[in-house]
Scaffold this active site. Sequence first.
Site, PDB file in Angstrom:
ATOM      1  N   MET A  24      12.912  -4.567  -0.387  1.00 45.31           N
ATOM      2  CA  MET A  24      13.940  -5.027   0.548  1.00 45.31           C
ATOM      3  C   MET A  24      14.616  -6.283   0.003  1.00 45.31           C
ATOM      4  O   MET A  24      15.259  -7.024   0.752  1.00 45.31           O
ATOM      5  CB  MET A  24      13.336  -5.293   1.924  1.00 45.31           C
ATOM      6  N   HIS A  31       7.246  -8.657  -6.517  1.00 44.83           N
ATOM      7  CA  HIS A  31       8.114  -7.529  -6.883  1.00 44.83           C
ATOM      8  C   HIS A  31       8.180  -7.368  -8.401  1.00 44.83           C
ATOM      9  O   HIS A  31       8.122  -6.262  -8.930  1.00 44.83           O
ATOM     10  CB  HIS A  31       9.538  -7.764  -6.349  1.00 44.83           C
ATOM     11  N   GLY A 141       2.918  -2.399  -3.660  1.00 46.03           N
ATOM     12  CA  GLY A 141       2.013  -3.545  -3.752  1.00 46.03           C
ATOM     13  C   GLY A 141       0.886  -3.464  -2.734  1.00 46.03           C
ATOM     14  O   GLY A 141       1.111  -3.152  -1.561  1.00 46.03           O
ATOM     15  N   LYS A 143      -0.533  -5.767  -1.330  1.00 46.33           N
ATOM     16  CA  LYS A 143      -0.385  -6.754  -0.259  1.00 46.33           C
ATOM     17  C   LYS A 143      -0.168  -6.034   1.074  1.00 46.33           C
ATOM     18  O   LYS A 143      -0.645  -6.484   2.107  1.00 46.33           O
ATOM     19  CB  LYS A 143       0.789  -7.679  -0.545  1.00 46.33           C
ATOM     20  N   GLN A 147       0.434   0.127   4.488  1.00 45.14           N
ATOM     21  CA  GLN A 147       1.620   0.857   4.010  1.00 45.14           C
ATOM     22  C   GLN A 147       1.249   1.728   2.798  1.00 45.14           C
ATOM     23  O   GLN A 147       1.659   2.885   2.706  1.00 45.14           O
ATOM     24  CB  GLN A 147       2.703  -0.160   3.632  1.00 45.14           C
ATOM     25  N   SER A 180       8.687 -12.318   0.865  1.00 48.73           N
ATOM     26  CA  SER A 180      10.054 -12.763   1.171  1.00 48.73           C
ATOM     27  C   SER A 180      10.067 -13.581   2.456  1.00 48.73           C
ATOM     28  O   SER A 180      10.874 -14.497   2.614  1.00 48.73           O
ATOM     29  CB  SER A 180      10.974 -11.550   1.311  1.00 48.73           C
TER      30      SER A 180
HETATM   31  P1  AMP Z   1       9.206  -5.693   0.359  1.00 45.46           P
HETATM   32  O1  AMP Z   1      10.447  -6.086  -0.369  1.00 45.46           O
HETATM   33  O2  AMP Z   1       8.526  -6.820   1.043  1.00 45.46           O
HETATM   34  O3  AMP Z   1       9.395  -4.462   1.207  1.00 45.46           O
HETATM   35  O4  AMP Z   1       8.168  -5.257  -0.768  1.00 45.46           O
HETATM   36  C1  AMP Z   1       8.489  -4.307  -1.738  1.00 45.46           C
HETATM   37  C2  AMP Z   1       7.241  -3.947  -2.512  1.00 45.46           C
HETATM   38  O5  AMP Z   1       6.707  -5.124  -3.118  1.00 45.46           O
HETATM   39  C3  AMP Z   1       6.139  -3.385  -1.611  1.00 45.46           C
HETATM   40  O6  AMP Z   1       5.469  -2.334  -2.315  1.00 45.46           O
HETATM   41  C4  AMP Z   1       5.241  -4.573  -1.410  1.00 45.46           C
HETATM   42  O7  AMP Z   1       3.908  -4.215  -1.138  1.00 45.46           O
HETATM   43  C5  AMP Z   1       5.356  -5.252  -2.754  1.00 45.46           C
HETATM   44  N1  AMP Z   1       4.986  -6.665  -2.645  1.00 45.46           N
HETATM   45  C6  AMP Z   1       5.453  -7.577  -1.760  1.00 45.46           C
HETATM   46  N2  AMP Z   1       4.836  -8.767  -1.929  1.00 45.46           N
HETATM   47  C7  AMP Z   1       3.947  -8.601  -2.948  1.00 45.46           C
HETATM   48  C8  AMP Z   1       2.998  -9.455  -3.600  1.00 45.46           C
HETATM   49  N3  AMP Z   1       2.848 -10.724  -3.251  1.00 45.46           N
HETATM   50  N4  AMP Z   1       2.263  -8.934  -4.614  1.00 45.46           N
HETATM   51  C9  AMP Z   1       2.421  -7.642  -4.986  1.00 45.46           C
HETATM   52  N5  AMP Z   1       3.304  -6.781  -4.417  1.00 45.46           N
HETATM   53  C10 AMP Z   1       4.043  -7.260  -3.409  1.00 45.46           C
END
Ligand code: AMP
Length: 276
Positions: A24, A31, A141, A143, A147, A180
Amino acid sequence: MRVVRTISDLQGLDLGPVGFVPTMGALHEGHVSLMRLAREVGGSVVVSIFVNPTQFAPDEDFASYPRREEGDIAVAERAGVDVIFAPSTEEVYQSPTTSVVPRGAVASGWEAARRPGHFAGVATVVLKLFNIVRPKTAFFGLKDIQQCAIIKKMVSDLNCGVALRFGPTVRGPDGLALSSRNAYLSNEERRIAPLLHGEICKVASSLLEKRGEDAVSASVANLENAGFTVDYLEIVDVETFLPSRDISKNLRVIAAAWLGRARLIDNEPIGAETFT
Ligand code: AMP
């Protein structure tokens, strides 16, 4: 690196096997670690940047979610990404009447219970993005462990034909999981925020020393005293996401807590990482 905004432009590219990282935006090192993993696996790397409205409840932060496309493009370029796919909402959704609704224990508690409709929004957009991007491998991820579990089940239930790879959580030097949404923290909240991971680790090590239940309630109290509002902190069997203290299972400490305007989520496996 190309920045593509329409499905037809994306599908017009001759990319060969694709490694896909859905995001996102407001990209950070978490990321980037997934982009690097995709790079290592090989083929073209496609990163989507799409703040998906259907995974936000009406009272959530869709409008204020950080959007920093220019910076994101620079970050992705440095990470060796081949294509950024950054569609508009209208490009992705035209009055849809079909969605993917994850069910069962994995999709019932924790994030699912606190954020009704969230995982239907996530599963639907991920399936749509898989159909649009047609990746060989997709990267998520750990984290966001629930999900990960829901997407893994969807890929198997719906025969998506996409290989999944899960990357470890990337943290700041003080242990705070990068997110984020950390941008919502004030300086004072940012100073306190690493306590969430600290308490998760305490619970994980105390279960191995057979003090699980006490440790959970003590950690919730510590977090609340420090200024968090805890949504949940539990030890679950990662196969079912039901609470468990059976250390012969793949257990994980999962937690979500509000700190000011930010809702932080984090988790740690008990023992070595087993989620693949
Ligand atoms: P988001 O943009 O928050 O939807 O995350 C996009 C992808 O990045 C998802 O697969 C998250 O799990 C992963 N992600 C977000 N934060 C982290 C982190 N700190 N370490 C590893 N992966 C992450």
